[in-house]
Structures are given as structure tokens and as C-alpha cells.
Scaffold this motif. Structure first.
Motif, short mmCIF file in Angstrom:
data_model
loop_
_atom_site.label_atom_id
_atom_site.label_comp_id
_atom_site.label_asym_id
_atom_site.label_seq_id
_atom_site.Cartn_x
_atom_site.Cartn_y
_atom_site.Cartn_z
N THR A 197 0.81 -1.12 -0.05
CA THR A 197 -0.11 0.00 0.16
C THR A 197 0.85 1.35 -0.06
N GLU A 198 2.01 1.07 0.69
CA GLU A 198 2.98 2.29 0.69
C GLU A 198 3.37 2.58 -0.88
N SER A 199 3.21 1.81 -1.61
CA SER A 199 3.47 2.20 -3.28
C SER A 199 2.67 2.88 -3.81
N ALA A 262 0.99 11.16 -0.43
CA ALA A 262 0.02 10.60 0.55
C ALA A 262 -0.13 9.20 0.21
N HIS A 263 0.34 8.36 1.17
CA HIS A 263 -0.10 6.84 0.89
C HIS A 263 -1.57 6.63 0.69
N LEU A 264 -2.08 6.04 -0.19
CA LEU A 264 -3.51 5.75 -0.34
C LEU A 264 -3.80 4.04 -0.08
N HIS A 265 -3.53 3.92 1.28
CA HIS A 265 -3.80 2.47 1.81
C HIS A 265 -5.16 1.87 1.39
N ASP A 266 -6.14 3.06 1.92
CA ASP A 266 -7.71 2.29 2.02
C ASP A 266 -8.18 2.34 0.68
N PRO A 267 -8.35 3.54 -0.25
CA PRO A 267 -8.79 3.40 -1.55
C PRO A 267 -8.08 2.20 -2.35
N ILE A 314 -1.74 -12.73 0.75
CA ILE A 314 -0.87 -11.44 0.94
C ILE A 314 -0.78 -10.78 -0.20
N THR A 315 -1.17 -9.74 -0.40
CA THR A 315 -0.90 -9.03 -1.72
C THR A 315 0.73 -8.57 -2.03
N THR A 316 1.18 -8.92 -3.09
CA THR A 316 2.48 -8.49 -3.16
C THR A 316 2.92 -7.62 -4.60
N SER A 317 1.80 -7.47 -5.62
CA SER A 317 2.16 -6.47 -6.61
C SER A 317 0.83 -5.93 -7.16
N THR A 318 1.11 -4.76 -7.69
CA THR A 318 -0.03 -3.99 -8.55
C THR A 318 0.48 -3.25 -9.53
N ASP A 319 -0.22 -2.80 -10.45
CA ASP A 319 0.08 -1.73 -11.50
C ASP A 319 -0.48 -0.31 -10.83
N VAL A 320 0.38 0.32 -10.26
CA VAL A 320 0.18 1.36 -9.36
C VAL A 320 -0.27 2.39 -10.45
N ASP A 321 0.15 2.67 -11.60
CA ASP A 321 -0.55 3.72 -12.61
C ASP A 321 -1.84 3.33 -12.92
N ALA A 322 -2.22 2.09 -12.97
CA ALA A 322 -3.56 1.82 -13.39
C ALA A 322 -4.46 1.83 -12.10
N VAL A 323 -4.13 1.68 -11.05
CA VAL A 323 -4.61 2.08 -9.86
C VAL A 323 -5.05 3.46 -9.79
#
Ligand code: RIB
Ligand code: CA
Length: 370
Positions: A197-199, A262-267, A314-323
Motif C-alpha cells: 500500500t505504501e507504493s 500521501a499513502h492511499l492505503h484504503d482506496p 497477502i498482496t505482493t504487487s499491482t500496477d500502481v499507474d492503473a490503480v
């Protein structure tokens, strides 16, 4: 329709998670549980009611949980989320009231009303969910999916060197929830820890994109050189409140040497709850330290089944730009829609007016850029 029950400690990023859920026309938010955490539980409830009324969704019930964790004394963090939990935003106070059904019973009722299809999302401490499971041990087996924002496995904690906030507030509750989801009939929860989430780090440019996409004006770009607490003058009410809320969060991270972000953990956790395919995961057995002098609140992941079968993914990766593309597009659409419906009677700036106006920067920011 996807049916979802949302348990939160609204907070700035919880607020963005709520707006994201409300921006999804394919999602039926069955109810919202207010859990003490970022701010006291009554403030969490006031924030949830205020955001819902601002978005014209007073049809969604808000259920208040315990004012204190299962065992620990309540710990809150107004320095992170602001005195009222929504940064500098000054939300119009709600004219509606919370439900008389408490958060734990609301969890149970929602799972009974939609057995096998309800998605649970927790973006705060696990106090309310643990209390619900104490009252009804069959609850985990009735959920189609549970997503938890919490924990830190291979990164530094944000509350102690080893503990993440949601788990640190109520370690006993987190331990009981993970134990309960180790049962055979329960689907292991998807856990969104700080490791990932910090990413998801929002920058001022994301706010520029959000305001422009919402057709709001002026489009503002918060800057670390701004006077602290500078208020937004965005014409779009939702954009104005979001910018005011997030500015506090940007200042907090900047003050703690994490950058003006700002870390957007929750959204992010909300998006995972609705589209689990956006993440990769690993199976693990997760337990929580509750007695360690230095390690209380630490989440421990057994990734090799040394201590039992997996009870989490446990989630390990995502496409942050797409998020961010998805998050900003959805909230911008919500803001635009609300403004256009408001225009019918309040004469607010029509959506799309004066779009393209240059980005508004404070004098300090302009001087820095000169
Ligand atoms: O550690 C981050 C989590 O704690 C987020 O859910 C934030 O809102 C706080 O509750
Ligand atoms: Ca939260």
C-alpha cells in the motif's frame, strides 16, 4: 450488483475509499461500520454520515462500533488525519443519524442477508469484525470475500518499528480474525499490507488530474512551500473537500521525511475488494504478536506452512499507474455528477466550465518555480 460491507476508521484515506465505493454504480454498499482508530468512533461515524450526505447517499446505514479495542486502551492519531479525521476538510455536518444497530450486529445481519455473496472490506482496526465473530462464529463462512488493509511483513511498521496502525490499535482483534479465517469453511482474506500500500503514493499532480477530470476550477496544485492549511477554492464541492483533506495528509508525510506524498492505503484495498485480479498474492498463515514488549502488533507471515494451513492471501504487487487511473477517473466522475445535479438549484459552476484554466499555484509555489 456487487454487495459490500465497509468497516473503516474514517480517516483521510478511508474517506477516499468511501468515495471510490460510492463512485461505483455496480456496487451496493450494504452498510458501513465505524470502528475506533484514526479518531474516536463517534467522530468516525460523524465523518461517514457527512460524506454520505454530501454524496446524496443517506440511504446507506452507518453502524457505530465499540469506543475501545477488545483489550488495549484506545490509541488515535489526529496528528496524521487531523483533529476531526478528515484533514483540513470542513464537511457540512450530517443531518442524519447513525443506525441503532451496532457495528458487530450489522456485520452479522449483512452476512445473513447475503450469505455466500457479501464482500467484506476492513480499512481500520479489526475490533468490530472480531466482536461480530465472537457473537457469531459462522460469520467467516458466509462471506464471499474479505479484504483487510493492515499489517506489515517485510517493511518497517508505521506505528512501531514492526507494527502497522490498524493492527497496532487492536492486536487481539486482528489475531482473533486471522484465527477465525483459518477455519476450513472460510475463504482466506486478502491482506493489503504496508509492503504494497505504501507504493500507492498520491502526489499533487494526481490532485491536478482529479480536478481537471472533474471539470472543477481552478485546478489547484498543492505545494510543500504553501502556507500550511491553505484551503482549496475549487468550485466543485467534492473536489474542494478532497483537496482540503488530502493536503493535511501531504503535509504529514512531508513532515515525516516521506516526501510531499500521501499513502492511499484504503482506496487501494477498496479496489482490491472489487477487483482482486489487480494484485498478485502469496498464500500464508498470518498470526499477530500480542505479548511482545517490542513486537506487540507485529503481523507474522508463515509462507511455508510450518505452523498450519494458510489463512490469508497477502498482496505482493499491482500496477500502481492503473490503480490511480481507475481511482481518479471514478472519483472525478462522481464529483462531476454531483456538481451537475447540484447546479440544477444552487447555480454552482457547471461541470466543465473554465476547464483548461492554468493550474493555480500559491505565490510561494510560483516563486519557487520562477
Ligand atoms: O496503516 C494505515 C492504515 O491505518 C490506514 O487504514 C489508515 O487509514 C489507518 O487506519
Ligand atoms: Ca483506515
Amino acid at each position: 450488483m456487487t454487495r459490500l460491507f465497509f468497516d473503516c476508521d474514517t480517516g483521510i484515506d478511508d474517506s477516499l475509499a468511501l468515495l471510490y465505493l460510492l463512485a461505483r454504480p455496480d456496487v451496493d454498499v450494504i452498510g458501513i461500520a465505524s470502528t475506533a482508530g484514526n479518531v474516536p468512533v463517534d467522530t468516525v461515524t460523524a465523518n461517514n454520515l457527512a460524506w454520505l450526505e454530501l454524496c446524496g447517499r443517506t440511504d446507506i446505514p452507518v453502524h457505530t462500533g465499540s469506543p475501545v479495542p477488545l483489550v488495549a486502551e484506545l490509541m488515535t492519531t489526529e496528528d496524521t488525519h487531523g483533529p476531526a479525521g478528515v484533514g483540513y476538510a470542513e464537511l457540512p455536518p450530517a443531518t442524519t443519524s447513525e443506525s441503532q444497530v451496532d457495528a458487530a450486529d450489522a456485520w452479522i445481519d449483512a452476512s445473513l442477508a447475503h450469505p455466500g455473496e457479501l464482500i467484506g472490506l476492513v480499512t481500520g482496526p479489526l475490533t468490530s469484525l472480531a466482536t461480530a465473530i465472537r457473537r457469531d462464529s459462522a460469520l467467516p463462512g458466509r462471506l464471499a470475500r474479505l479484504v483487510i488493509m493492515g499489517g506489515a511483513f517485510h517493511v518497517h511498521g508505521n506505528t512501531t518499528p514492526v507494527a502497522e496502525w490498524n493492527v497496532a490499535v487492536d492486536p487481539e482483534a486482528a489475531a482473533e480474525v486471522f484465527a477465525a479465517f483459518g477455519a476450513e469453511d472460510a475463504t482466506p482474506p486478502i491482506v493489503c499490507p504496508l509492503d504494497l500500500t505504501e507504493s500507492v503514493a498520491l502526489t499533487p499532480d494526481h490532485l491536478v488530474r482529479l480536478a481537471a477530470a472533474a471539470g472543477s476550477s481552478p485546478v489547484e496544485c498543492p505545494d510543500p512551500g504553501d502556507e500550511p492549511g491553505l484551503r482549496s477554492v475549487a468550485a466543485n464541492p467534492l473536489i474542494r473537500h478532497v483537496v482540503d483533506a488530502v493536503r493535511f495528509y501531504l503535509e504529514f508525510h512531508h513532515a515525516h521525511d516521506e516526501g510531499y506524498i500521501a499513502h492511499l492505503h484504503d482506496p487501494f484495498a477498496a479496489m482490491v475488494a472489487l477487483s482482486p485480479g489487480i494484485v498478485t498474492t502469496i498464500a500464508a498463515r498470518v498470526d499477530v504478536e500480542v505479548t511482545g514488549r517490542l513486537t506487540r502488533g507485529m503481523t507474522v507471515a508463515d509462507e511455508r506452512s510450518m505452523t498450519g494451513a494458510p489463512n490469508a492471501r497477502i498482496t505482493t504487487s499491482t500496477d500502481v499507474d492503473a490503480v490511480f487511473d481507475e481511482l481518479l477517473d471514478r472519483i472525478a466522475t462522481l464529483a462531476r455528477t454531483l456538481a451537475s445535479s447540484d447546479n440544477s438549484d444552487s447555480g454552482l459552476l457547471a461541470s466543465g466550465d473554465r476547464v483548461g484554466e492554468t493550474v493555480r499555484r500559491s505565490p510561494a509555489a510560483q516563486a519557487r518555480r520562477a
